[in-house]
Scaffold this motif. Sequence first.
Motif, PDB file in Angstrom:
ATOM      1  N   GLU A   1       0.844  -1.206   0.000  1.00  0.00           N
ATOM      2  CA  GLU A   1       0.000   0.000   0.000  1.00  0.00           C
ATOM      3  C   GLU A   1       0.874   1.249   0.000  1.00  0.00           C
ATOM      4  O   GLU A   1       1.844   1.330   0.755  1.00  0.00           O
ATOM      5  CB  GLU A   1      -0.851   0.050   1.278  1.00  0.00           C
ATOM      6  CG  GLU A   1      -2.034  -0.879   1.247  1.00  0.00           C
ATOM      7  CD  GLU A   1      -2.806  -0.827   2.569  1.00  0.00           C
ATOM      8  OE1 GLU A   1      -3.787  -1.569   2.658  1.00  0.00           O
ATOM      9  OE2 GLU A   1      -2.422  -0.071   3.490  1.00  0.00           O
ATOM     10  N   GLN A   2       0.486   2.216  -0.815  1.00  0.00           N
ATOM     11  CA  GLN A   2       1.198   3.501  -0.836  1.00  0.00           C
ATOM     12  C   GLN A   2       0.155   4.604  -0.718  1.00  0.00           C
ATOM     13  O   GLN A   2      -0.775   4.654  -1.520  1.00  0.00           O
ATOM     14  CB  GLN A   2       1.952   3.621  -2.171  1.00  0.00           C
ATOM     15  CG  GLN A   2       2.755   4.877  -2.321  1.00  0.00           C
ATOM     16  CD  GLN A   2       3.164   5.129  -3.767  1.00  0.00           C
ATOM     17  OE1 GLN A   2       2.789   6.134  -4.355  1.00  0.00           O
ATOM     18  NE2 GLN A   2       3.916   4.214  -4.364  1.00  0.00           N
TER      19      GLN A   2
ATOM     20  N   ARG B   1       3.328   7.324   2.710  1.00  0.00           N
ATOM     21  CA  ARG B   1       3.426   6.183   3.633  1.00  0.00           C
ATOM     22  C   ARG B   1       3.429   4.936   2.773  1.00  0.00           C
ATOM     23  O   ARG B   1       2.535   4.715   1.957  1.00  0.00           O
ATOM     24  CB  ARG B   1       2.210   6.241   4.549  1.00  0.00           C
ATOM     25  CG  ARG B   1       2.125   5.148   5.552  1.00  0.00           C
ATOM     26  CD  ARG B   1       2.613   5.648   6.911  1.00  0.00           C
ATOM     27  NE  ARG B   1       2.695   4.513   7.834  1.00  0.00           N
ATOM     28  CZ  ARG B   1       1.715   4.175   8.671  1.00  0.00           C
ATOM     29  NH1 ARG B   1       0.616   4.900   8.715  1.00  0.00           N
ATOM     30  NH2 ARG B   1       1.851   3.115   9.464  1.00  0.00           N
ATOM     31  N   ILE B   2       4.472   4.139   2.934  1.00  0.00           N
ATOM     32  CA  ILE B   2       4.591   2.908   2.137  1.00  0.00           C
ATOM     33  C   ILE B   2       4.573   1.735   3.100  1.00  0.00           C
ATOM     34  O   ILE B   2       5.390   1.665   4.040  1.00  0.00           O
ATOM     35  CB  ILE B   2       5.900   2.919   1.313  1.00  0.00           C
ATOM     36  CG1 ILE B   2       5.865   4.072   0.305  1.00  0.00           C
ATOM     37  CG2 ILE B   2       6.106   1.581   0.599  1.00  0.00           C
ATOM     38  CD1 ILE B   2       7.180   4.325  -0.411  1.00  0.00           C
TER      39      ILE B   2
ATOM     40  N   LEU C   1       7.199   2.560   6.098  1.00  0.00           N
ATOM     41  CA  LEU C   1       8.071   3.741   6.127  1.00  0.00           C
ATOM     42  C   LEU C   1       7.366   4.985   5.616  1.00  0.00           C
ATOM     43  O   LEU C   1       6.372   4.903   4.893  1.00  0.00           O
ATOM     44  CB  LEU C   1       9.364   3.487   5.353  1.00  0.00           C
ATOM     45  CG  LEU C   1       9.375   3.350   3.849  1.00  0.00           C
ATOM     46  CD1 LEU C   1       9.335   4.713   3.163  1.00  0.00           C
ATOM     47  CD2 LEU C   1      10.636   2.618   3.416  1.00  0.00           C
ATOM     48  N   THR C   2       7.918   6.113   6.028  1.00  0.00           N
ATOM     49  CA  THR C   2       7.394   7.399   5.554  1.00  0.00           C
ATOM     50  C   THR C   2       8.480   8.112   4.778  1.00  0.00           C
ATOM     51  O   THR C   2       9.612   8.209   5.239  1.00  0.00           O
ATOM     52  CB  THR C   2       6.970   8.285   6.748  1.00  0.00           C
ATOM     53  OG1 THR C   2       6.039   7.548   7.529  1.00  0.00           O
ATOM     54  CG2 THR C   2       6.322   9.571   6.272  1.00  0.00           C
ATOM     55  N   LEU C   3       8.128   8.563   3.593  1.00  0.00           N
ATOM     56  CA  LEU C   3       9.047   9.334   2.765  1.00  0.00           C
ATOM     57  C   LEU C   3       8.544  10.782   2.785  1.00  0.00           C
ATOM     58  O   LEU C   3       7.351  11.013   2.593  1.00  0.00           O
ATOM     59  CB  LEU C   3       9.013   8.793   1.333  1.00  0.00           C
ATOM     60  CG  LEU C   3       9.722   9.598   0.265  1.00  0.00           C
ATOM     61  CD1 LEU C   3      11.220   9.365   0.322  1.00  0.00           C
ATOM     62  CD2 LEU C   3       9.213   9.222  -1.117  1.00  0.00           C
ATOM     63  N   GLU C   4       9.429  11.732   3.044  1.00  0.00           N
ATOM     64  CA  GLU C   4       9.020  13.140   2.998  1.00  0.00           C
ATOM     65  C   GLU C   4       9.885  13.859   1.989  1.00  0.00           C
ATOM     66  O   GLU C   4      11.103  13.669   1.956  1.00  0.00           O
ATOM     67  CB  GLU C   4       9.192  13.800   4.365  1.00  0.00           C
ATOM     68  CG  GLU C   4       8.228  13.263   5.399  1.00  0.00           C
ATOM     69  CD  GLU C   4       8.131  14.170   6.610  1.00  0.00           C
ATOM     70  OE1 GLU C   4       8.017  15.389   6.444  1.00  0.00           O
ATOM     71  OE2 GLU C   4       8.168  13.632   7.724  1.00  0.00           O
ATOM     72  N   ASP C   5       9.265  14.687   1.166  1.00  0.00           N
ATOM     73  CA  ASP C   5      10.038  15.409   0.157  1.00  0.00           C
ATOM     74  C   ASP C   5       9.335  16.698  -0.235  1.00  0.00           C
ATOM     75  O   ASP C   5       8.187  16.927   0.143  1.00  0.00           O
ATOM     76  CB  ASP C   5      10.266  14.532  -1.090  1.00  0.00           C
ATOM     77  CG  ASP C   5       8.994  14.302  -1.899  1.00  0.00           C
ATOM     78  OD1 ASP C   5       7.885  14.447  -1.341  1.00  0.00           O
ATOM     79  OD2 ASP C   5       9.090  13.972  -3.081  1.00  0.00           O
TER      80      ASP C   5
END
Length: 368
Positions: free
Chosen positions: A212-213, A268-269, A285-289
Amino acid sequence: MPINVAIIGTGNCAKSLVEGVAFYSKNKNDKIGLMNPNIGKYHPSDIRFVAAFDIDERKVGKKLGEALNTEPNRTVKIADIPEHGVIVQRGPTHDSVIPELREYFIHESDRPAVDVARVLKDSGAEIAVNYLPTGSDKATYAYAEAALAAGCSFINCMPTPIAKSREWQGKFAAAGLVLMGDDIKSQCGATIVNRVLLDLFKMRGIRVTKSEQVNYGGNCDHFNLHYRPEAKEESKESALNSVLDADDAKPSARMIYTEKNYDHKKARIKIDGEIFGHVPVSIDLTLEDEDSPNSGGVVNDAIRAARLLTENGKPHLAKDLCAFLFKAPPEQLPDSEALQKFRKTIGSLEQEPRQSRKPARSPPARGT
Ligand SMILES: NC(=O)c1ccc[n+]([C@@H]2O[C@H](COP(=O)([O-])OP(=O)(O)OC[C@H]3O[C@@H](n4cnc5c(N)ncnc54)[C@H](O)[C@@H]3O)[C@@H](O)[C@H]2O)c1
């Protein structure tokens, strides 16, 4: 000779691209953040912006640098943009604005639309970069036709299937022009991170039971995607699915608007799987950009690669570069293979003697 570029849609992504080119033009030895400091003999400083189109009354008629720093653009500033007289022209609207966008984000100009092909031709543009809102299929096809008529290559940064379409591939190939797309793959965005993790699961014999993304963003693009998510979700899901086997769970990708007009994005992946003995394993995990600069460097590479292809008389090889640069390319490949193909194709062009063909038009005296 500079690479003359036209921009279709002077939103946040365009702002990052133009500011990034200004930054690396000033800081020629700075290689940080560039995937490919040089492509052939081309450095980002060889890119010059010679035309731009928008429909928002706050941008149309303004100088490009001014328009890019106008609301609702709010992405982080990379550099000041030198102004050299590119005025944003009123493009045709077609299906690019839904009522909700009109109400909150885009103030449609009441000026008449220009003849896009004529403006492209007069500006000396050789590549048109399409940054229209996702879902603008008719508008994208109209701009692509205008690019063809003007002898411009076309880089499609949004999900309308055009580079993927055999019909459009044929039209651009017949004209000796490059067609690249679809939907730019960010430098370190949710799709590439998600794909690398899924690839790891597959490499290590793990069955994927959930993928899930969820993307949370507050810019104009995310607002539009809240109402028109289909093409973006399909583009992301097909990029993820191509890494998986038939018995893995189907991946899902969702877009959520966070009601703040910022370019900051969180993704959120979540991936669940089964290892040895069907024992569960999970990544969360969380990716922020900053969403728009994350695409700028990749488009910067696509532009320089397009020039290399046309000057070598090999526009048809664009399809070998797209899997590395785009989420929904004509041929979907694992990322390591896509990178190899990209390097091999660029390497072969760098070794070939250049032919004296496109870009044929002489560049005009203006540009940013
Ligand atoms: N990392 C990323 O930000 C990223 C990654 C992949 C794809 N994309 C895609 O790139 C596209 C651009 O993203 P953005 O964040 O710059 O969006 P944005 O909403 O900030 O910019 C779109 C611009 O297009 C203009 N526009 C609308 N209709 C037009 C028309 N008919 N003619 C000319 N201009 C028109 C708008 O006024 C606006 O200035 C979107 O489709 C997005 O999904 C973005």
